[in-house]
Design a protein around this motif. Structure first.
Motif, short mmCIF file in Angstrom:
data_model
loop_
_atom_site.label_atom_id
_atom_site.label_comp_id
_atom_site.label_asym_id
_atom_site.label_seq_id
_atom_site.Cartn_x
_atom_site.Cartn_y
_atom_site.Cartn_z
N LEU A 176 0.26 -2.07 -0.27
CA LEU A 176 -0.24 -0.19 -0.30
C LEU A 176 0.44 1.65 0.43
CD1 LEU A 176 -3.54 0.98 0.11
CD2 LEU A 176 -2.89 1.23 2.60
N THR A 177 0.23 2.69 -0.74
CA THR A 177 1.39 3.06 -1.25
C THR A 177 0.07 4.72 -0.39
OG1 THR A 177 0.29 4.51 -3.02
CG2 THR A 177 2.78 2.53 -3.23
N VAL A 178 1.84 5.97 -0.29
CA VAL A 178 1.26 6.60 0.19
C VAL A 178 0.16 7.33 -0.48
CG1 VAL A 178 2.09 9.87 0.38
CG2 VAL A 178 3.08 7.35 2.32
N GLU A 179 1.01 7.69 -1.97
CA GLU A 179 -0.45 8.11 -2.79
C GLU A 179 -1.56 7.22 -3.23
OE1 GLU A 179 2.95 6.70 -3.17
OE2 GLU A 179 3.93 8.58 -3.46
N GLU A 180 -1.60 5.99 -3.10
CA GLU A 180 -3.53 5.37 -3.18
C GLU A 180 -3.31 6.44 -1.84
OE1 GLU A 180 -3.21 0.80 -4.47
OE2 GLU A 180 -1.21 1.13 -2.91
N VAL A 181 -3.16 5.95 -0.45
CA VAL A 181 -3.93 6.49 0.92
C VAL A 181 -4.41 7.75 0.04
CG1 VAL A 181 -4.09 6.89 3.19
CG2 VAL A 181 -2.81 4.89 2.35
N GLU A 182 -2.96 8.58 -0.07
CA GLU A 182 -3.44 10.35 -0.50
C GLU A 182 -4.49 10.36 -1.56
OE1 GLU A 182 0.14 12.00 -1.18
OE2 GLU A 182 0.74 12.60 0.83
N ALA A 183 -5.00 9.59 -2.54
CA ALA A 183 -5.69 9.40 -3.52
C ALA A 183 -7.09 9.19 -2.89
CB ALA A 183 -5.48 8.79 -4.79
N ALA A 184 -7.36 8.36 -1.98
CA ALA A 184 -8.45 8.00 -0.83
C ALA A 184 -9.47 8.20 -0.54
CB ALA A 184 -8.06 6.21 -0.95
N LYS A 185 -8.38 9.64 0.28
CA LYS A 185 -8.15 10.52 0.96
C LYS A 185 -9.09 12.02 0.53
CE LYS A 185 -5.50 11.93 4.75
NZ LYS A 185 -5.25 11.46 5.68
N ALA A 191 -13.90 11.38 4.66
CA ALA A 191 -13.92 9.61 5.77
C ALA A 191 -12.44 9.30 6.46
CB ALA A 191 -13.33 8.43 4.65
N LEU A 192 -12.57 9.36 7.75
CA LEU A 192 -11.40 8.55 8.78
C LEU A 192 -11.05 7.32 8.19
CD1 LEU A 192 -12.75 8.97 12.21
CD2 LEU A 192 -10.93 10.79 11.05
N VAL A 193 -9.35 7.06 7.70
CA VAL A 193 -8.46 6.36 7.94
C VAL A 193 -8.31 5.62 8.56
CG1 VAL A 193 -6.03 6.06 6.34
CG2 VAL A 193 -7.19 8.05 5.87
N LEU A 194 -8.58 4.23 8.68
CA LEU A 194 -7.81 2.97 9.54
C LEU A 194 -7.40 1.91 9.09
CD1 LEU A 194 -11.71 2.31 10.69
CD2 LEU A 194 -10.53 4.48 11.12
N MET A 195 -6.19 1.32 9.76
CA MET A 195 -5.30 1.05 8.92
C MET A 195 -4.50 0.03 10.16
SD MET A 195 -1.52 2.85 7.68
CE MET A 195 -2.73 3.98 6.40
N HIS A 196 -4.20 -0.92 9.05
CA HIS A 196 -3.51 -2.42 10.07
C HIS A 196 -1.88 -1.77 10.06
CE1 HIS A 196 -2.07 -6.09 11.15
NE2 HIS A 196 -3.05 -6.01 10.99
N PRO A 197 -0.69 -1.95 11.38
CA PRO A 197 0.03 -1.67 11.94
C PRO A 197 0.85 -2.70 11.00
CG PRO A 197 -0.57 -3.09 13.66
CD PRO A 197 -1.89 -3.25 12.48
N GLU A 198 0.86 -3.37 9.70
CA GLU A 198 1.98 -3.92 8.83
C GLU A 198 1.80 -3.60 8.01
OE1 GLU A 198 -0.07 -8.33 8.52
OE2 GLU A 198 0.61 -9.20 10.32
N CYS A 199 1.08 -2.45 7.62
CA CYS A 199 1.88 -1.19 6.63
C CYS A 199 2.59 0.04 6.94
CB CYS A 199 0.53 0.12 6.63
SG CYS A 199 -1.21 -1.02 6.05
N ARG A 200 3.35 0.63 5.67
CA ARG A 200 4.33 1.00 6.35
C ARG A 200 4.30 2.00 6.94
NH1 ARG A 200 6.64 1.85 0.48
NH2 ARG A 200 5.14 1.45 0.14
N PRO A 201 5.52 2.50 7.75
CA PRO A 201 5.48 4.30 8.53
C PRO A 201 5.08 4.92 7.97
CG PRO A 201 7.57 2.17 8.79
CD PRO A 201 6.87 1.82 7.74
N GLN A 202 5.34 5.54 6.89
CA GLN A 202 5.41 6.77 5.49
C GLN A 202 3.90 6.37 5.71
OE1 GLN A 202 7.83 4.53 4.85
NE2 GLN A 202 7.44 4.84 2.91
N VAL A 203 3.07 5.80 5.51
CA VAL A 203 2.08 5.45 4.59
C VAL A 203 1.26 4.86 6.25
CG1 VAL A 203 -0.17 3.47 3.80
CG2 VAL A 203 2.15 3.41 3.65
N ARG A 204 1.21 4.79 7.00
CA ARG A 204 1.12 4.50 8.36
C ARG A 204 0.48 6.41 9.33
NH1 ARG A 204 4.16 0.48 11.05
NH2 ARG A 204 5.43 1.85 12.06
#
Ligand code: 13P
Ligand code: SF4
Length: 300
Positions: A176-185, A191-204
């Protein structure tokens, strides 16, 4: 004529079986399960069940945990090839090699490790309790955290413990990339972003909440917000739709674990009919791994 659902219900009764399903499983498997949960909830359930047979719908290492905690039961894994993409045959030997160099390290192993690695561990953890598990250990202890580097970095951020991360990751979350999360936001600004800790720190860093799959479901249930971007495996959408039917959920990216999707209703039926394929962790590996798992279960 008896359909698949009826046949499974009948066989389940005849075998005195319980069906445990991870929340990443396909919807139809979660539907027939007696209990759906995250890896921690499933290990608690496996430890306390009074069924004779555990049908484990998840990946092999979680089923091994069930068998270690309930060795007197039959543990069935309907999809025997459901492994975890973090698994690698050489893990045990490589952990042993590091411990030979650093006998002072204590191993904290994630539930998604083979029993032989759990047997080398001081204590096990899952994504829902890694912080508490690490906090239960002496502060100055160096901890070799195996195998997910991102769960390791999340736990280190929360605890400031002396964590030496293993270098591997879960591709479902790591990709999962920063760009994907930014695009979803951008597409869902409320919407609030709810994330699993196995995602990378910059994405978290883009998340409003980071937690295990059960943590994510609870957060969405208890929040007064209506829309959420979900950053974990897509199977969790089933629980979210059941528990929060009026809220809206959008996936942050294409997050599918192929191994979690290997279970089918046909395979569950066949497993109940034949009482195969079984997962049996040989003693004394099970004996040692049980100590690490029971220490984890005792952490409050
Ligand atoms: P949980 O510990 O949240 O159940 O996650 C298990 C898993 O496989 C994560 O990818
Ligand atoms: Fe393993 Fe990742 Fe699949 Fe979980 S989602 S079982 S960590 S590959």
């Amino acid at each position: 004529m008896e359909d698949l659902y009826d046949a499974i219900a009948r066989l389940k009764k005849e075998r005195n079986a319980v069906i445990l399903a991870h929340v990443y499983q396909p919807e139809e498997i979660q539907e027939i399960a007696d209990f759906c949960g995250d890896s921690f909830g499933l290990s608690q359930e496996a430890a306390r069940t009074d069924a004779d047979v555990i049908v484990f719908c998840g990946v092999r290492f979680m089923a091994e945990t069930a068998n270690i905690l309930s060795p007197d039961k039959i543990t069935l894994l309907p999809a025997p090839d459901a492994t975890c993409r973090m698994f690698d045959d050489t893990l045990e030997a490589r952990v042993k090699a590091v411990l030979a160099q650093h006998p002072e390290y204590k191993v904290v192993s994630y539930v998604n490790t083979p029993a032989s690695v759990k047997a080398l561990s001081e204590i096990c953890c899952t994504s829902s309790n890694a912080v508490k598990v690490v906090e239960s250990l002496p502060k100055d202890q160096e901890l070799l955290f195996v195998p997910d580097q991102d769960l390791a970095s999340f736990t280190a951020e929360q605890t400031h413990a002396r964590i030496i991360p293993w270098q591997s990751a879960c591709p479902t979350h790591f990709n999962l990339t920063v760009e994907e999360v930014e695009a979803a936001k951008k597409a869902h600004p409320g919407a609030l972003v709810l994330m699993h800790p196995e995602c990378r720190p910059q994405v978290r860093a883009l998340a409003d909440y980071v937690g295990s799959t059960t943590g994510i479901v609870k957060y969405a249930e208890q929040s007064d917000r209506e829309e959420f971007i979900i950053a974990t495996e897509c199977g969790v959408l089933t629980q979210l739709a059941w528990k929060c039917p009026h809220k809206k959920f959008y996936m942050a990216g294409d997050m599918v674990c192929p191994n979690m999707k290997k279970t089918t209703l046909e395979k569950v039926k066949q497993a109940l009919e034949t009482l195969e394929p079984r997962v049996v962790v040989p003693e004394p590996i099970a004996e040692k791994a049980r100590v690490a798992l029971e220490r984890m279960l005792a952490v409050k």
